[in-house]
Structures are given as structure tokens and as C-alpha cells.
Design an enzyme around this catalytic site. Sequence first.
Site, mmCIF file in Angstrom:
data_model
loop_
_atom_site.group_PDB
_atom_site.id
_atom_site.type_symbol
_atom_site.label_atom_id
_atom_site.label_comp_id
_atom_site.label_asym_id
_atom_site.label_seq_id
_atom_site.Cartn_x
_atom_site.Cartn_y
_atom_site.Cartn_z
ATOM 1 N N GLU A 1 0.890 -1.224 -0.064
ATOM 2 C CA GLU A 1 0.106 -0.138 -0.010
ATOM 3 C C GLU A 1 0.856 1.250 0.084
ATOM 4 O OE1 GLU A 1 -3.520 -1.502 -0.840
ATOM 5 O OE2 GLU A 1 -3.014 0.394 -0.532
HETATM 6 C C1 LIG Z 1 2.539 -9.645 0.132
HETATM 7 C C2 LIG Z 1 2.167 -8.443 -0.911
HETATM 8 C C3 LIG Z 1 0.815 -8.116 -1.336
HETATM 9 C C4 LIG Z 1 0.885 -7.037 -2.248
HETATM 10 N N1 LIG Z 1 -0.466 -6.797 -2.596
HETATM 11 C C5 LIG Z 1 -0.717 -6.008 -3.813
HETATM 12 C C6 LIG Z 1 -1.986 -5.753 -4.214
HETATM 13 O O1 LIG Z 1 -2.785 -6.535 -3.855
HETATM 14 N N2 LIG Z 1 -2.101 -5.033 -5.634
HETATM 15 C C7 LIG Z 1 -0.927 -4.613 -5.864
HETATM 16 O O2 LIG Z 1 -1.102 -3.764 -7.010
HETATM 17 N N3 LIG Z 1 0.268 -4.618 -5.273
HETATM 18 C C8 LIG Z 1 0.590 -5.280 -4.092
HETATM 19 N N4 LIG Z 1 1.563 -5.469 -3.400
HETATM 20 C C9 LIG Z 1 2.895 -4.866 -4.237
HETATM 21 C C10 LIG Z 1 3.060 -3.916 -3.168
HETATM 22 O O3 LIG Z 1 2.389 -2.610 -3.304
HETATM 23 C C11 LIG Z 1 4.648 -3.308 -3.632
HETATM 24 O O4 LIG Z 1 5.288 -4.473 -3.315
HETATM 25 C C12 LIG Z 1 5.059 -1.929 -3.169
HETATM 26 O O5 LIG Z 1 4.260 -0.807 -3.599
HETATM 27 C C13 LIG Z 1 6.751 -1.704 -3.431
HETATM 28 O O6 LIG Z 1 6.777 -1.544 -4.649
HETATM 29 P P1 LIG Z 1 8.253 -2.589 -5.028
HETATM 30 O O7 LIG Z 1 7.915 -4.066 -4.530
HETATM 31 O O8 LIG Z 1 8.327 -2.798 -6.351
HETATM 32 O O9 LIG Z 1 9.378 -1.930 -4.489
HETATM 33 P P2 LIG Z 1 10.469 -0.764 -5.179
HETATM 34 O O10 LIG Z 1 9.224 0.118 -5.804
HETATM 35 O O11 LIG Z 1 11.178 -1.379 -6.115
HETATM 36 O O12 LIG Z 1 10.982 -0.143 -3.727
HETATM 37 C C14 LIG Z 1 12.152 -0.898 -3.151
HETATM 38 C C15 LIG Z 1 12.663 0.212 -2.122
HETATM 39 O O13 LIG Z 1 12.751 1.505 -2.577
HETATM 40 C C16 LIG Z 1 12.437 2.579 -2.134
HETATM 41 N N5 LIG Z 1 11.980 3.667 -3.155
HETATM 42 C C17 LIG Z 1 11.417 3.217 -4.390
HETATM 43 N N6 LIG Z 1 11.079 4.382 -4.912
HETATM 44 C C18 LIG Z 1 11.296 5.344 -4.179
HETATM 45 C C19 LIG Z 1 11.473 6.763 -4.380
HETATM 46 N N7 LIG Z 1 11.074 7.456 -5.633
HETATM 47 N N8 LIG Z 1 11.855 7.721 -3.285
HETATM 48 C C20 LIG Z 1 12.389 6.896 -2.232
HETATM 49 N N9 LIG Z 1 12.443 5.525 -2.122
HETATM 50 C C21 LIG Z 1 11.926 4.920 -3.179
HETATM 51 C C22 LIG Z 1 11.005 1.911 -1.400
HETATM 52 O O14 LIG Z 1 10.324 2.590 -0.414
HETATM 53 C C23 LIG Z 1 11.602 0.625 -1.117
HETATM 54 O O15 LIG Z 1 12.253 0.800 0.181
HETATM 55 C C24 LIG Z 1 1.742 -6.513 -2.613
HETATM 56 C C25 LIG Z 1 3.208 -6.797 -2.281
HETATM 57 C C26 LIG Z 1 3.390 -7.762 -1.228
HETATM 58 C C27 LIG Z 1 4.847 -8.226 -0.922
#
Ligand SMILES: Cc1cc2nc3c(=O)[nH]c(=O)nc-3n(C[C@H](O)[C@H](O)[C@H](O)COP(=O)(O)OP(=O)(O)OC[C@H]3O[C@@H](n4cnc5c(N)ncnc54)[C@H](O)[C@@H]3O)c2cc1C
Length: 594
Positions: A442
Site C-alpha cells: 500500500e
Molecule cells: C504480500 C504482498 C501483497 C501485495 N498486494 C498487492 C496488491 O494487492 N495489489 C498491488 O497492486 N500490489 C500489491 N503488492 C505490491 C506492493 O504494493 C509493492 O511491493 C510496493 O508498492 C513496493 O513496490 P516494489 O516491491 O516494486 O518495491 P520498489 O518500488 O522497488 O521499492 C524498493 C525500495 O525502494 C524505495 N523506493 C522506491 N522508489 C522510491 C522513491 N521514489 N523515493 C524513495 N524511495 C523509493 C521503497 O520505499 C523501497 O524501500 C503486494 C506486495 C506484497 C509483498
Amino acid sequence: MSSYSPPLEEHNFVLNHVAGLEELSKLNGYQHADPATVSTIVEEAGRFFAEVMEPLNRTGDEQGSTLDNDGQVHTPEGFGEAYQKLVESGWPRAHLSPDWGGGGLPYTVGVVIQEMFKTANMAFSLAGMLTQGAVEAISTHGSDELKKRYLEKLTAGEWTGTMNLTEPEAGSDVGALRTKAVRQDDGTYRIFGTKIFITWGDQDITENIIHLVLARTEDAPPGTRGISMFLVPKYVLDANGEPGERNDYQIVSLEHKLGIHASPTCVVSFGDQGDGAVGYLIGDELEGMRNMFTMMNGARIGVGMEGLALSERAFQHALAYARERVQGRPVGASSKESVAIVAHPDVRRMLLTMKANTEAMRCLLYVTARSGDLMLHAETEEVREAESKRLALLTPIVKAWMTDLGVEMTSLGIQVHGGMGYVEETGAAQYFRDARIAPIYEGTNGIQAMDLVLRKLPLDNGAVVEALITEMTEVLGPMSEHDDLTTFRDQLTTAIQGLADTSSWLGARLAAGEIDHALAGATPYLAQFGTVLGGWLMAVSAVAAKSGPAEFSKGFLDQKVITARFYGEHLLPRANGLIETIEGGNGLLAAADL
Ligand SMILES: Cc1cc2nc3c(=O)[nH]c(=O)nc-3n(C[C@H](O)[C@H](O)[C@H](O)COP(=O)(O)OP(=O)(O)OC[C@H]3O[C@@H](n4cnc5c(N)ncnc54)[C@H](O)[C@@H]3O)c2cc1C
């Protein structure tokens, strides 16, 4: 030894003496939610979740959801039956709009019911949370036709909803998503693309699943401006509104996770087998991000709640263990008898830290939900607007402060158990594993902190934060009438001033265009903000407890004051310890060779 006992006195105390339920129940549309009725509702809901959902928490973790060779997800044993009972109970729709069959209770009461579901069984509760988000998005932005065909079943929980944003190359940066939506002559769209991490993306407990999918129409501009939102049912409805043909998407796999094993997290491939998945536009093209935020803001509060729920659960578990586990003698005691570990000061420190933080989070959650109610139902436009901005300010704090605390408190719960917490048999480890996702999904907590500093702090040129800080100081007068609150009052005065100072410092960085300096301090600022809000609301609790409301036992009220004082005297001082970190700027972060 896992069990969950809903803390009913605590729910009622915070509802009535911190969140002002009585005042809410006088508002138009909420007259049926008077405190006596709500107290009965809370008791009944607590019994339901403890008896029906809690027993599946452990087995759900052990069995997990599975995917068969036909691409169908199977939930753990007992989930289907329990879900039917949930739908029949009416709890998921208790606070949803009566227009589509909801009970119309205030959101502030709705969050109590949701909190209980999450405390009893977090993995299972996610199905309901996302369904509620779908109801909000469709009822706010959908056409009359979509509302008519989908909202009754979703409101009742007869169908579940999902939220499809994330793709392999589009996580925090939602604007990078590539899923395509192709317009058809009949006004529908065909969806092609792959989504990952889709919570409850498939299941075997309802006859249909309604996916809300973000995708890009063919001629859309890049980035978030080019995103639209589509409703994609698992089974396309026939002319009678009944689930008909299977839509063109597949569940490719389930992600293997650290926790929430019962919640199926799916890789979904749309349109890889044929002509594309049938989708219906929600709102207008290119308004997808705005529509998704309708869903996400509620879900952010729902996720914040998970920090509270698992802290409550971990506290109850740890307390029960600490009262039974006999180990060591009190230092300096004349008796050679060993005692239960709950007698040792360090164990008491851990337990009281868990209890105090849990109570503070609960206060913040209910007060935030109250803003959601006032935003819609307050009598004057001025109050409605002010509460809408208050809600916007508090949402990232609820999401991030509470979920970070959830990880910390469930970890403390393990610590109270010693080695028995680290093994799976006691169940303490599950809370920690389950809690770990909440700071990530989220919108990660880092993204929440950026939202707080870049969008919420500048609201009305800082006046929204300022108004909240001014309101916090109003409790200082009543506190001074109680000698035993003097130290707490001093700490709170200092902490509120500290928050005002860092808010001004960050505001000045933004005004000077020194965005990186402000962002370097965003996460500790959010932690400071949450901690001070907790201090304020625990002070409100202490003052209310001292007024001795007759419906609560003396023992409960005395302990309320002790716990509030512990928060104020032992935990709140940490807030000002963050000031130097917040104001440290970006210099070293930029200089480091990373
Ligand atoms: C169990 C689970 C359930 C989920 N359920 C859903 C769902 O129902 N629907 C859905 O659409 N998604 C879902 N997600 C996805 C989830 O919302 C994302 O994993 C989350 O938004 C982070 O994206 P990412 O994993 O690509 O991490 P990344 O975006 O790659 O982030 C990695 C790190 O970099 C940091 N970061 C990234 N960009 C920036 C920035 N611009 N400035 C500062 N820091 C930054 C982040 O804070 C994080 O610490 C789920 C994920 C999991 C693990």
C-alpha cells in the site's frame, strides 16, 4: 496457546472518550449509532471474530493457500465455511452505504470491526479490506450501470474485490506500468498485461472476483497521467447479472511469502490466451490514479490498522506466556523460589511498552476514522473541509507509524518469549512474520513519509499541521489539574514544541527548494509525528480516565492512567531524540559511496 480475547472495555473507552462517539451519533445519518447500541455491536463482533476467524489463524499460516494445475487457488481448510458465516453475519458491510445494502454505521465503528477481524486473522481479513476498497472506488467513480451490476454483491461480500497496480517494472513507480487496454466498438475494453503481488487475486470462497485493474489506453500519455482504471470480473456477467463466461486471464503462480500465508498473492496474466480480458472503464479514461487513490486511502488506513491488530495480538500472547513461564528469582529477594518472568522489571518494561504503544495506536486510528466521518457528515462545509484535510494529513502517519510499530511490537513479543518465541510452536513468530509486510505494501513507508513531507505538510501553507499542533496543546490545561500527570505534561509540552520546530524546519527547506534535505528527514519526521500524536491522545485518555466515567471499572481506569503515564514518561521522550536526525539534512547521505 494462541487465543484472542477482544478488549471490549478498551474499544468502548477509546470510542467514547477519545473519538467522541456520542457527538458523532448526533450527526445526520448516524443517529442509530448511539454508544449503548455500538457497545452491543462491538461485543457481538468481538465474539464472532474470536470464535469463527481466530481458530483459522494458525492453520491458515501452516497450510497456506495453494494453486492447482488448472490455475485455481485453494484457500486453507475451513476458510470457505468461515467466509460464508462472515457474509451471513453482515459484519463486512456494517459501515458501508445503505444505498447498496450496507449497515450505514459510522466509519469510526467500522474500523473497530475491521480491527477485530485483523487481530483475529490478518491474512483472511485482507479479502474484506480490498473488497471494501473496490466498493469505495466503484461507488465514487463508476457509472450507474456498473454500480447496479456490482455493488450489492460486493457490499454484501458475496463477491470479493482486488486491486491490481503492481507489475514487475512498476512498484512504487506506478506510472511505469505497461498493462494495455484496447477500446472495443461496444464501449468495453480488452486488457493485456501481467500484474504481480495481487492479494486475494484468486480464491475458492466466492462465486465471482472483481478485479480493479490499472492499465494504459493505446494513445495515453506516459506516466501516471496516462493511467485508467478498469473493472475486470473473473466471470463476465450475463444479461441477468449472473457470473457467466470465464474471463481471459490466468493465475500464473502464487508468490511464496514470509508471512500471511493464507492470503493468496498472485501473479496474474491478462489476455495471454485469447482476445484479452473483458474490462469496463471506471470513471473516465486517464483518471485511473485519482480513482485508485479513493481505494488506496481507505486501504492505507486498513493497513495501518494491521500494526495495531498484530501488536494487540502479540501483547495478549506475550502477557499470557510471561505469567506462566517461571524463570529466575527477583534480584535481592530473600526467597529462593523462582518466579514467573512477568515479575522481572525488564519483562514488565517490554510488556508495558507493547501495551502503551497498542493503546496509542488505537486512539490514533479511531480519531482518524472520526475525521473520515466528519468529512462526510459534519453540519458545516467549513468543518467538512477541515476534517478532509486532517484525514489527508493523518493517513500516511497511520499507515507508516503504526506498521513500523507493529513490526517492533511483534518483535518484542518474541523477545518476551525468549527462545520459545523464535520457534514456531508458540505462535509468537507468526505475528512478527505477518506484521512484516505492512510497512511494504500500500505504498512503502518511505513513500508515506515523502507524502507527509511533500504533500501534507504544505497543505494550506502549513496551516493544517499548525491547527493540529494547536489542538494538541489544549489537553495541557486539564492535565495540570492532576499532580501525578505533571511529568507527562512536561514531556508532552516539550514534545509538541519539538514537532512544531521540525515542521517549521522542513517547511523552510521546502520553501528554499532544498527538497533532498527535507526528504532525508522524512521518515524520522513521520516517526516523531506519530509518537507525539500518541502522546497527545494518551494524555486525552488519562484525563478522561481520571474523570471516572461510570461505565468502566475502577481497575480499568486506574490502569489506563498508569499505561498513559508510561507512554508519556518513558516512550514520548524519544520523539525529541529524533530532531537532530530530522534536521541532519542530506549531506552525508549524498557523500556516502553507496
Ligand atoms: C504480500 C504482498 C501483497 C501485495 N498486494 C498487492 C496488491 O494487492 N495489489 C498491488 O497492486 N500490489 C500489491 N503488492 C505490491 C506492493 O504494493 C509493492 O511491493 C510496493 O508498492 C513496493 O513496490 P516494489 O516491491 O516494486 O518495491 P520498489 O518500488 O522497488 O521499492 C524498493 C525500495 O525502494 C524505495 N523506493 C522506491 N522508489 C522510491 C522513491 N521514489 N523515493 C524513495 N524511495 C523509493 C521503497 O520505499 C523501497 O524501500 C503486494 C506486495 C506484497 C509483498
